[in-house]
Write an enzyme that holds these catalytic residues in place. Sequence first.
Site, PDB file in Angstrom:
ATOM      1  N   THR A  33       8.726  -2.992   6.261  1.00 59.47           N
ATOM      2  CA  THR A  33       9.118  -4.185   5.504  1.00 59.47           C
ATOM      3  C   THR A  33       8.628  -5.464   6.178  1.00 59.47           C
ATOM      4  O   THR A  33       8.152  -6.368   5.486  1.00 59.47           O
ATOM      5  CB  THR A  33      10.647  -4.202   5.291  1.00 59.47           C
ATOM      6  OG1 THR A  33      11.012  -3.019   4.564  1.00 59.47           O
ATOM      7  CG2 THR A  33      11.084  -5.430   4.513  1.00 59.47           C
ATOM      8  N   GLU A  41       3.863 -13.853   3.118  1.00 61.03           N
ATOM      9  CA  GLU A  41       3.727 -15.175   3.745  1.00 61.03           C
ATOM     10  C   GLU A  41       2.265 -15.578   3.864  1.00 61.03           C
ATOM     11  O   GLU A  41       1.913 -16.742   3.642  1.00 61.03           O
ATOM     12  CB  GLU A  41       4.368 -15.190   5.133  1.00 61.03           C
ATOM     13  CG  GLU A  41       5.863 -15.316   5.103  1.00 61.03           C
ATOM     14  CD  GLU A  41       6.393 -15.846   6.417  1.00 61.03           C
ATOM     15  OE1 GLU A  41       6.412 -17.079   6.607  1.00 61.03           O
ATOM     16  OE2 GLU A  41       6.781 -15.009   7.259  1.00 61.03           O
ATOM     17  N   HIS A  67      12.300  -4.598  -1.169  1.00 59.55           N
ATOM     18  CA  HIS A  67      11.231  -3.653  -0.825  1.00 59.55           C
ATOM     19  C   HIS A  67      11.608  -2.384  -1.578  1.00 59.55           C
ATOM     20  O   HIS A  67      12.463  -1.620  -1.137  1.00 59.55           O
ATOM     21  CB  HIS A  67      11.151  -3.433   0.689  1.00 59.55           C
ATOM     22  CG  HIS A  67       9.908  -2.708   1.096  1.00 59.55           C
ATOM     23  ND1 HIS A  67       9.540  -2.583   2.417  1.00 59.55           N
ATOM     24  CD2 HIS A  67       8.941  -2.080   0.384  1.00 59.55           C
ATOM     25  CE1 HIS A  67       8.398  -1.910   2.497  1.00 59.55           C
ATOM     26  NE2 HIS A  67       8.032  -1.588   1.274  1.00 59.55           N
TER      27      HIS A  67
END
Length: 126
Positions: A33, A41, A67
């Site tokens: 994750t 990002e 996720h």
Amino acid sequence: MLREGLSHTSRLMVCNDNSAITLGSGDMPVLGTPAMLALMENAAMLAVAEELDEGTTTVGGHIESSHLKPSKIGAEVEATATVTRIDGKKLYFSVVAREGTTVIGEGTHLRFIVDRERFLSKVIGH
């Protein structure tokens, strides 16, 4: 020019280096994750990078994401970030990660526009 709708897609291959085992976020040989979040990002950073004033960059302030599905070693995954709102120095993004056409994660991300030198001068131990 910064504007809503700016978007970028970043990609990576799932490998041992970005697995849950290596990143310490789990004990399975799948995309970790933290790696998925970093890819999100990265996509957000790159979506606006060329539109920023010289000497400025963006830094992450908050990310919230699901996720939903695992991705095995060898899979190619991508994350797309799209600017949804601009509020002064705050940039809000929608982020979606996919393996092929399957959504494996989605959420929101906040980045701040900062002056590089001023930001680095505040780093502890600088």
